[in-house]
Write an enzyme that holds these catalytic residues in place. Structure first.
Site, PDB file in Angstrom:
ATOM      1  N   CYS A  85       7.039  -7.319   9.226  1.00 46.25           N
ATOM      2  CA  CYS A  85       6.261  -5.995   9.584  1.00 46.25           C
ATOM      3  C   CYS A  85       6.097  -6.876   7.149  1.00 46.25           C
ATOM      4  O   CYS A  85       6.578  -7.085   6.431  1.00 46.25           O
ATOM      5  CB  CYS A  85       7.086  -4.787   8.905  1.00 46.25           C
ATOM      6  N   CYS A 167       2.284  -4.723  12.090  1.00 43.61           N
ATOM      7  CA  CYS A 167       2.676  -3.346  11.208  1.00 43.61           C
ATOM      8  C   CYS A 167       2.923  -3.640   8.990  1.00 43.61           C
ATOM      9  O   CYS A 167       3.076  -4.611   8.700  1.00 43.61           O
ATOM     10  CB  CYS A 167       4.530  -2.723  10.790  1.00 43.61           C
TER      11      CYS A 167
END
Length: 277
Positions: A85, A167
């Site tokens: 992420c 993400c």
């Protein structure tokens, strides 16, 4: 006359070879796979020969213009990868600069940093017109010549997977020296953008960079970038947009330090007040 004809035929042969499947494709792909799991991601466990077999079967069993995205399904099933992420970096028409930026900062992952992206980066491939006859090393069609191009289909699926895995904070670098820096027909505009999940991506950082010598066509407030921002807003993404990112400009100046904009940038950096210690 005969010698001239031989030279022409030789040059034509060289040209056709460049347009066909990359020579030694199998050795390159498998070699890159082993390099990736040995040096880049040593904790990975992949069957490199198995990945090649699934790739080969997807390509050579079909004519050059009939390799669909779903034909690579088994190959992608053999290459699952969890991406970090806050580190994914997307781009369009900024290939060289983006990868210099990624290498210099060591904070980002591009599609080419994934296993599949690393294995197939800058390669060309297609099968023969007659199925099960192997790869065509003489000539492959252009992407524009067919919808189900074998190279396009693989990169389309790889791009979709990359975006779906995004993400946290992501970054997008676009070329403001081009009209339609954000293009719905590009891989970012046509595949990756639609595959981003606003419930997983918390922030989209857009960086618009122009060539040092111009032209200066698009920016955060002008041109197709505005269309991109509208799409992000409509889909519920939080975003920021920056023109002329300093790090990107420095990387450009390292390659062309005599550009006027580089000289002014250097002067401004030298004239900055140092903090009092």
């Amino acid at each position: 006359m005969t010698l001239g004809l031989v030279i022409v035929l030789f040059l034509l042969g060289e040209l056709n070879a460049e347009l066909g499947t990359t020579p030694n494709l199998k050795h390159i792909v498998i070699g890159r796979c082993y390099n990736y799991i040995t040096l880049i991601s040593p904790s990975s466990r992949y069957n490199c020969e198995g990945i090649w077999r699934e790739f080969e079967e997807a390509v050579v069993r079909r004519t050059p213009c009939s390799v669909r995205v779903k034909d690579y399904k088994r190959m992608f099933q053999a290459t699952p990868q969890t991406l970090p992420c806050d580190k994914l970096l997307f781009w369009s028409k900024t290939h060289d600069l983006v990868h210099s930026y990624s290498a210099a900062t060591r904070r980002f992952w591009t599609l080419e940093d994934t296993l599949v992206g690393y294995m197939f980066n800058d390669l060309i491939w297609c099968g023969m017109e007659e199925r099960d006859r192997g790869f065509n090393f003489s000539a492959c069609p252009e992407w524009s010549e067919c919808v189900n191009h074998p190279v396009y289909s693989l990169w389309k699926k790889a791009s979709q997977n990359f975006a779906e895995a995004a993400c946290g904070n992501i970054t997008v670098i676009l070329n403001g020296s081009l009209k339609d820096a954000f293009n719905r027909k590009s891989m970012f505009g046509g595949v990756e953008l639609d595959s981003l999940n606003p419930r997983m991506v918390t922030h989209v950082n857009i960086k618009v960079v122009t060539n040092l010598e111009g032209p200066y066509i698009e920016s955060c407030t002008q041109g197709s970038i505005v269309d991109l921002i509208k799409i992000l807003h409509t889909r519920g993404f939080h975003w920021t947009c920056t023109d002329n990112d300093l790090t990107l400009m420095i990387l450009q100046c390292m390659k062309n330090p005599k550009q006027y904009s580089c000289l002014t940038c250097s002067d401004s950096l030298l004239n900055r007040k140092r903090p009092v210690l």
